[in-house]
Design a protein around this motif. Structure first.
Motif, PDB file in Angstrom:
ATOM      1  N   VAL A  45       0.824  -1.207   0.000  1.00  0.00           N
ATOM      2  CA  VAL A  45       0.000   0.000   0.000  1.00  0.00           C
ATOM      3  C   VAL A  45       0.864   1.264   0.000  1.00  0.00           C
ATOM      4  O   VAL A  45       0.561   2.231  -0.705  1.00  0.00           O
ATOM      5  CB  VAL A  45      -0.960  -0.023   1.220  1.00  0.00           C
ATOM      6  CG1 VAL A  45      -1.671   1.304   1.392  1.00  0.00           C
ATOM      7  CG2 VAL A  45      -1.964  -1.154   1.081  1.00  0.00           C
ATOM      8  N   HIS A  46       1.937   1.262   0.774  1.00  0.00           N
ATOM      9  CA  HIS A  46       2.782   2.442   0.885  1.00  0.00           C
ATOM     10  C   HIS A  46       3.396   2.825  -0.470  1.00  0.00           C
ATOM     11  O   HIS A  46       3.327   3.987  -0.889  1.00  0.00           O
ATOM     12  CB  HIS A  46       3.881   2.211   1.929  1.00  0.00           C
ATOM     13  CG  HIS A  46       4.852   3.343   2.031  1.00  0.00           C
ATOM     14  ND1 HIS A  46       4.540   4.546   2.616  1.00  0.00           N
ATOM     15  CD2 HIS A  46       6.131   3.463   1.571  1.00  0.00           C
ATOM     16  CE1 HIS A  46       5.573   5.359   2.535  1.00  0.00           C
ATOM     17  NE2 HIS A  46       6.556   4.719   1.899  1.00  0.00           N
ATOM     18  N   ALA A  49       0.693   4.060  -2.938  1.00  0.00           N
ATOM     19  CA  ALA A  49       0.221   5.407  -2.597  1.00  0.00           C
ATOM     20  C   ALA A  49       1.254   6.460  -2.990  1.00  0.00           C
ATOM     21  O   ALA A  49       0.901   7.525  -3.512  1.00  0.00           O
ATOM     22  CB  ALA A  49      -0.098   5.495  -1.108  1.00  0.00           C
ATOM     23  N   ASN A  52       1.207   6.739  -6.794  1.00  0.00           N
ATOM     24  CA  ASN A  52      -0.051   7.342  -7.223  1.00  0.00           C
ATOM     25  C   ASN A  52      -0.028   8.859  -6.983  1.00  0.00           C
ATOM     26  O   ASN A  52      -0.479   9.640  -7.820  1.00  0.00           O
ATOM     27  CB  ASN A  52      -1.222   6.685  -6.477  1.00  0.00           C
ATOM     28  CG  ASN A  52      -2.540   6.885  -7.173  1.00  0.00           C
ATOM     29  OD1 ASN A  52      -2.611   7.073  -8.385  1.00  0.00           O
ATOM     30  ND2 ASN A  52      -3.613   6.816  -6.404  1.00  0.00           N
ATOM     31  N   LYS A  53       0.511   9.259  -5.857  1.00  0.00           N
ATOM     32  CA  LYS A  53       0.620  10.692  -5.559  1.00  0.00           C
ATOM     33  C   LYS A  53       1.616  11.370  -6.498  1.00  0.00           C
ATOM     34  O   LYS A  53       1.344  12.443  -7.041  1.00  0.00           O
ATOM     35  CB  LYS A  53       1.048  10.892  -4.105  1.00  0.00           C
ATOM     36  CG  LYS A  53       1.147  12.347  -3.711  1.00  0.00           C
ATOM     37  CD  LYS A  53       1.519  12.522  -2.268  1.00  0.00           C
ATOM     38  CE  LYS A  53       1.592  13.997  -1.912  1.00  0.00           C
ATOM     39  NZ  LYS A  53       2.026  14.213  -0.531  1.00  0.00           N
ATOM     40  N   PRO A  59      -4.383  10.921  -3.945  1.00  0.00           N
ATOM     41  CA  PRO A  59      -3.999  10.346  -2.650  1.00  0.00           C
ATOM     42  C   PRO A  59      -4.337   8.860  -2.563  1.00  0.00           C
ATOM     43  O   PRO A  59      -5.289   8.386  -3.188  1.00  0.00           O
ATOM     44  CB  PRO A  59      -4.829  11.140  -1.649  1.00  0.00           C
ATOM     45  CG  PRO A  59      -6.060  11.518  -2.428  1.00  0.00           C
ATOM     46  CD  PRO A  59      -5.601  11.734  -3.851  1.00  0.00           C
ATOM     47  N   GLY A  60      -3.577   8.135  -1.794  1.00  0.00           N
ATOM     48  CA  GLY A  60      -3.871   6.742  -1.493  1.00  0.00           C
ATOM     49  C   GLY A  60      -3.401   5.770  -2.556  1.00  0.00           C
ATOM     50  O   GLY A  60      -3.023   6.157  -3.654  1.00  0.00           O
ATOM     51  N   PRO A  61      -3.459   4.502  -2.216  1.00  0.00           N
ATOM     52  CA  PRO A  61      -3.029   3.459  -3.154  1.00  0.00           C
ATOM     53  C   PRO A  61      -4.103   3.208  -4.210  1.00  0.00           C
ATOM     54  O   PRO A  61      -5.259   3.584  -4.045  1.00  0.00           O
ATOM     55  CB  PRO A  61      -2.859   2.237  -2.258  1.00  0.00           C
ATOM     56  CG  PRO A  61      -3.852   2.443  -1.164  1.00  0.00           C
ATOM     57  CD  PRO A  61      -3.878   3.937  -0.926  1.00  0.00           C
ATOM     58  N   THR A  62      -3.710   2.560  -5.281  1.00  0.00           N
ATOM     59  CA  THR A  62      -4.630   2.163  -6.343  1.00  0.00           C
ATOM     60  C   THR A  62      -4.280   0.751  -6.775  1.00  0.00           C
ATOM     61  O   THR A  62      -3.170   0.270  -6.498  1.00  0.00           O
ATOM     62  CB  THR A  62      -4.576   3.154  -7.519  1.00  0.00           C
ATOM     63  OG1 THR A  62      -5.617   2.844  -8.450  1.00  0.00           O
ATOM     64  CG2 THR A  62      -3.222   3.146  -8.207  1.00  0.00           C
ATOM     65  N   VAL A  89      -4.672  -3.930  -2.330  1.00  0.00           N
ATOM     66  CA  VAL A  89      -5.853  -3.298  -2.933  1.00  0.00           C
ATOM     67  C   VAL A  89      -6.587  -4.304  -3.814  1.00  0.00           C
ATOM     68  O   VAL A  89      -7.822  -4.406  -3.755  1.00  0.00           O
ATOM     69  CB  VAL A  89      -5.476  -2.028  -3.732  1.00  0.00           C
ATOM     70  CG1 VAL A  89      -6.661  -1.512  -4.541  1.00  0.00           C
ATOM     71  CG2 VAL A  89      -4.967  -0.941  -2.792  1.00  0.00           C
TER      72      VAL A  89
END
Length: 153
Positions: A45-46, A49, A52-53, A59-62, A89
Motif C-alpha cells: 500500500v505504501h 500510494a 499514485n501521488k 492520494p492513497g493506493p490504487t 488493494v
C-alpha cells in the motif's frame, strides 16, 4: 514472444505466479504484432500510494499503475512498459466485489496491459471500448465479465 519480469516486493497468499501473469499478458497482447517486454512489480500500500501521488497526483493506493515506455523510432528495444500492482488493494477489491481473487488479478493485469497499449477510460466512449476489450480477453480465459454486478439472493 512476450517476456515479463516479475518483481515481488510484497507477498501475500493467493498472489499469481509468473506463469499466470505471463498467460494474462499474452492474452492481452494477442494480435499485437510485436514481441514485447513488460515489468510487473507487485507492491504494498505504501509504495502504491507514493507512486499514485507522484505520478497521478491522487492520494492513497490504487490497484494498478501503468507506465508506458516512449521509445523513439529506430531504437531496437521492445519494452512496452511497467505495471505496478498493489496486492492489498487487489485483494480487498476482490473480497468487496465478491470476485474470485485469481480472476480479479487477471482482470487487473489485462487492464494494465491495455493501458500500455494506449487504451484509456477517461472518456465514456473510450471506457466502453476498453471494457469491451477486457471482457473479450477475459472470456478467452473462461473468466466472466468483471463489470457485471454480483446478485445477492
Amino acid at each position: 514472444m512476450n517476456q515479463i519480469e516479475v518483481q515481488v516486493v510484497f507477498s501475500s497468499p493467493g498472489q499469481p505466479d509468473k506463469a499466470q501473469i505471463q498467460q494474462w499478458v499474452d492474452a492481452a497482447l494477442q494480435g499485437y504484432d510485436k514481441d514485447t517486454e513488460i515489468v510487473v512489480r507487485i507492491v504494498d500500500v505504501h509504495e502504491s500510494a507514493q507512486l499514485n501521488k507522484q505520478y497521478r497526483h491522487k492520494p492513497g493506493p490504487t490497484n494498478i499503475l501503468s507506465f508506458p515506455t516512449d521509445i523513439p523510432e529506430g531504437i531496437g528495444l521492445n519494452l512496452l512498459g511497467d505495471l505496478v500492482v498493489c496486492a492489498p488493494v487487489v485483494e480487498r477489491e476482490a473480497l468487496e466485489q465478491q470476485k474470485t481473487l485469481s480472476h480479479h488479478w487477471a482482470h487487473i493485469i489485462i487492464h494494465g496491459v491495455l493501458h500500455l497499449l494506449g487504451y484509456d477510460h477517461i472518456v465514456d466512449d473510450e471506457a466502453e471500448v476498453m471494457e469491451n476489450k477486457e471482457i473479450s480477453i477475459l472470456q478467452t480465459l473462461n473468466i466472466s465479465n468483471p463489470y457485471q454486478q454480483v446478485q445477492n439472493p
